[in-house]
Design a protein around this motif. Structure first.
Motif, mmCIF file in Angstrom:
data_model
loop_
_atom_site.group_PDB
_atom_site.id
_atom_site.type_symbol
_atom_site.label_atom_id
_atom_site.label_comp_id
_atom_site.label_asym_id
_atom_site.label_seq_id
_atom_site.Cartn_x
_atom_site.Cartn_y
_atom_site.Cartn_z
ATOM 1 N N ASP A 25 0.848 -1.193 0.000
ATOM 2 C CA ASP A 25 0.000 0.000 0.000
ATOM 3 C C ASP A 25 0.885 1.246 0.000
ATOM 4 N N PHE A 26 0.843 2.031 -1.088
ATOM 5 C CA PHE A 26 1.571 3.298 -1.102
ATOM 6 C C PHE A 26 1.087 4.158 -2.263
ATOM 7 N N THR A 27 1.456 5.442 -2.229
ATOM 8 C CA THR A 27 1.110 6.362 -3.304
ATOM 9 C C THR A 27 2.367 7.081 -3.777
ATOM 10 N N VAL A 28 2.311 7.554 -5.013
ATOM 11 C CA VAL A 28 3.378 8.377 -5.583
ATOM 12 C C VAL A 28 2.743 9.665 -6.082
ATOM 13 N N ASN A 29 3.246 10.797 -5.624
ATOM 14 C CA ASN A 29 2.714 12.093 -6.041
ATOM 15 C C ASN A 29 3.329 12.547 -7.350
ATOM 16 N N ALA A 30 2.539 13.246 -8.137
ATOM 17 C CA ALA A 30 3.001 13.758 -9.431
ATOM 18 C C ALA A 30 4.208 14.675 -9.239
ATOM 19 N N GLY A 31 5.233 14.461 -10.051
ATOM 20 C CA GLY A 31 6.430 15.294 -10.010
ATOM 21 C C GLY A 31 7.462 14.887 -8.987
ATOM 22 N N ASP A 32 7.159 13.893 -8.167
ATOM 23 C CA ASP A 32 8.100 13.453 -7.136
ATOM 24 C C ASP A 32 9.108 12.451 -7.692
ATOM 25 N N VAL A 33 10.218 12.319 -6.964
ATOM 26 C CA VAL A 33 11.157 11.224 -7.188
ATOM 27 C C VAL A 33 10.995 10.261 -6.016
ATOM 28 N N THR A 34 10.585 9.051 -6.304
ATOM 29 C CA THR A 34 10.369 8.032 -5.274
ATOM 30 C C THR A 34 11.330 6.882 -5.508
ATOM 31 N N CYS A 35 12.041 6.466 -4.471
ATOM 32 C CA CYS A 35 12.951 5.325 -4.561
ATOM 33 C C CYS A 35 12.368 4.153 -3.777
ATOM 34 N N ILE A 36 12.396 2.988 -4.393
ATOM 35 C CA ILE A 36 11.961 1.756 -3.724
ATOM 36 C C ILE A 36 13.205 0.914 -3.494
ATOM 37 N N ILE A 37 13.524 0.670 -2.224
ATOM 38 C CA ILE A 37 14.746 -0.051 -1.888
ATOM 39 C C ILE A 37 14.415 -1.297 -1.083
ATOM 40 N N GLY A 38 15.376 -2.202 -1.070
ATOM 41 C CA GLY A 38 15.215 -3.447 -0.330
ATOM 42 C C GLY A 38 16.268 -4.432 -0.781
ATOM 43 N N ALA A 39 16.519 -5.430 0.030
ATOM 44 C CA ALA A 39 17.495 -6.455 -0.314
ATOM 45 C C ALA A 39 17.011 -7.264 -1.516
ATOM 46 N N SER A 40 17.919 -8.014 -2.118
ATOM 47 C CA SER A 40 17.560 -8.878 -3.241
ATOM 48 C C SER A 40 16.458 -9.841 -2.813
ATOM 49 N N GLY A 41 15.426 -9.973 -3.658
ATOM 50 C CA GLY A 41 14.312 -10.864 -3.343
ATOM 51 C C GLY A 41 13.220 -10.220 -2.519
ATOM 52 N N SER A 42 13.296 -8.909 -2.314
ATOM 53 C CA SER A 42 12.284 -8.239 -1.488
ATOM 54 C C SER A 42 10.993 -7.935 -2.241
ATOM 55 N N GLY A 43 10.999 -8.098 -3.575
ATOM 56 C CA GLY A 43 9.787 -7.867 -4.359
ATOM 57 C C GLY A 43 9.766 -6.555 -5.114
ATOM 58 N N LYS A 44 10.898 -5.831 -5.124
ATOM 59 C CA LYS A 44 10.961 -4.508 -5.757
ATOM 60 C C LYS A 44 10.608 -4.560 -7.243
ATOM 61 N N SER A 45 11.274 -5.450 -7.982
ATOM 62 C CA SER A 45 11.061 -5.502 -9.431
ATOM 63 C C SER A 45 9.671 -6.028 -9.782
ATOM 64 N N THR A 46 9.176 -6.950 -9.000
ATOM 65 C CA THR A 46 7.805 -7.437 -9.230
ATOM 66 C C THR A 46 6.811 -6.307 -9.042
ATOM 67 N N LEU A 47 7.028 -5.490 -8.022
ATOM 68 C CA LEU A 47 6.158 -4.340 -7.808
ATOM 69 C C LEU A 47 6.262 -3.359 -8.968
ATOM 70 N N ALA A 48 7.492 -3.090 -9.437
ATOM 71 C CA ALA A 48 7.690 -2.152 -10.544
ATOM 72 C C ALA A 48 6.900 -2.569 -11.769
ATOM 73 N N ARG A 49 6.840 -3.849 -12.037
ATOM 74 C CA ARG A 49 6.152 -4.341 -13.231
ATOM 75 C C ARG A 49 4.630 -4.234 -13.124
ATOM 76 N N HIS A 50 4.143 -3.980 -11.927
ATOM 77 C CA HIS A 50 2.710 -3.692 -11.762
ATOM 78 C C HIS A 50 2.377 -2.244 -12.128
ATOM 79 N N LEU A 51 3.369 -1.377 -12.070
ATOM 80 C CA LEU A 51 3.109 0.047 -12.223
ATOM 81 C C LEU A 51 2.903 0.470 -13.671
ATOM 82 N N ASN A 52 3.239 -0.417 -14.625
ATOM 83 C CA ASN A 52 2.870 -0.147 -16.018
ATOM 84 C C ASN A 52 2.139 -1.338 -16.631
ATOM 85 N N ALA A 53 1.521 -2.133 -15.754
ATOM 86 C CA ALA A 53 0.624 -3.235 -16.149
ATOM 87 C C ALA A 53 1.332 -4.372 -16.884
#
Length: 273
Positions: A25-53
């Motif tokens: 659960d999170f939001t990204v505001n227009a014009g912001d720079v948001t960084c998603i961090i975490g150790a390998s296997g934390s789900g970062k890239s899987t989440l990224a692939r949801h953001l453009n369907a």
């Protein structure tokens, strides 16, 4: 205050019986720079692939520019709003010539263009006069900046970088980051960067910390890196100046706040009595 351009609500993702994301659960505001961090296997890239369907939630919602990614009718519009740069730029090229590769993006989105359109996109990423260069003669950093130009030419509102600097040398990584910083100063584009490198997060507006497919925290860089228990729990690294801050603290020397860059660290050290 900026309006949310991405809203992720109670998103979970499973592949068969394997749960990769849990109630994110999170939001990204227009014009912001948001960084998603975490150790390998934390789900970062899987989440990224949801953001453009590229991936759809098993449960929950992902809303991009007011559009539900799960609705097939929105797919084309979402892809026009969101551009994505992947870890290996070679996987994104369709031609061996710089100009032809950018032309493919423009034609793919039915955008009218001329030579100035291509020149402008290359100029934005510091690749002026590269139109006729052989892509595979470029350095890693130049290739990644070219991949970024291929996205910028279609005028997206949002750019997602999925560990886009991981395969680069330190110098190439610095050149890509400088390009992004300059781009953000010149435009109102929203940037979401998936990274394992803590140093890449210090200038962003918001950090989202992940572990085992869950969001542990989301806040400003200063508040994230001031939280030693969170850092330990998330098993993430910290910028070098933050490491010094904690080393000093362990030896009884308290700085007034957590520094995020070397200049701030030097200033805080000079204030000590």
């Amino acid at each position: 205050m900026s309006e949310p351009v991405i809203e992720v609500r109670h998103l979970s993702k499973s592949f068969g019986t394997h749960v990769v994301l849990r109630d994110v659960d999170f939001t990204v505001n227009a014009g912001d720079v948001t960084c998603i961090i975490g150790a390998s296997g934390s789900g970062k890239s899987t989440l990224a692939r949801h953001l453009n369907a590229l991936l759809l939630p098993t449960e929950g919602k992902c809303i991009v520019a007011g559009m539900d990614t799960a609705d097939d009718k929105n797919l084309w519009n979402i892809r026009q709003h969101v551009g994505m740069v992947f870890q290996n730029p070679n996987n994104q090229f369709v031609s061996s010539v710089v100009k032809e590769d950018i032309e493919f993006s423009l034609k793919n989105y039915n955008i009218d263009y001329d030579d100035s359109t291509i020149s402008k996109a290359l100029s934005l990423v510091g690749l002026e006069n590269f139109e006729n260069r052989d892509i595979y003669s470029l350095s890693g950093g130049q290739k990644q900046r070219l991949a970024l130009a291929g996205i910028l030419c279609v005028n997206p509102d949002i750019i997602i970088l999925d560990e886009a600097t991981t395969m680069l040398s330190p110098n190439s990584r610095k050149s890509v980051l400088n390009t992004l910083n300059e781009l953000h100063k010149k435009t109102d584009i929203t940037i979401i960067a998936i990274t394992q490198y803590a140093q890449e997060t210090v200038d962003c507006d918001r950090i989202v910390v992940m572990k085992n497919g869950e969001v542990l925290a989301q806040d400003s860089p200063e508040k994230i890196y001031s939280n030693s228990s969170l850092i330990e729990r998330a098993e993430i690294g910290v910028p070098y100046c933050v490491k010094i801050y904690y080393d000093l603290k362990d030896n009884g020397i308290e700085l007034s706040k957590c520094p995020l860059n070397n200049e701030s660290l030097v200033e805080l050290l000079c204030r000590l009595k």
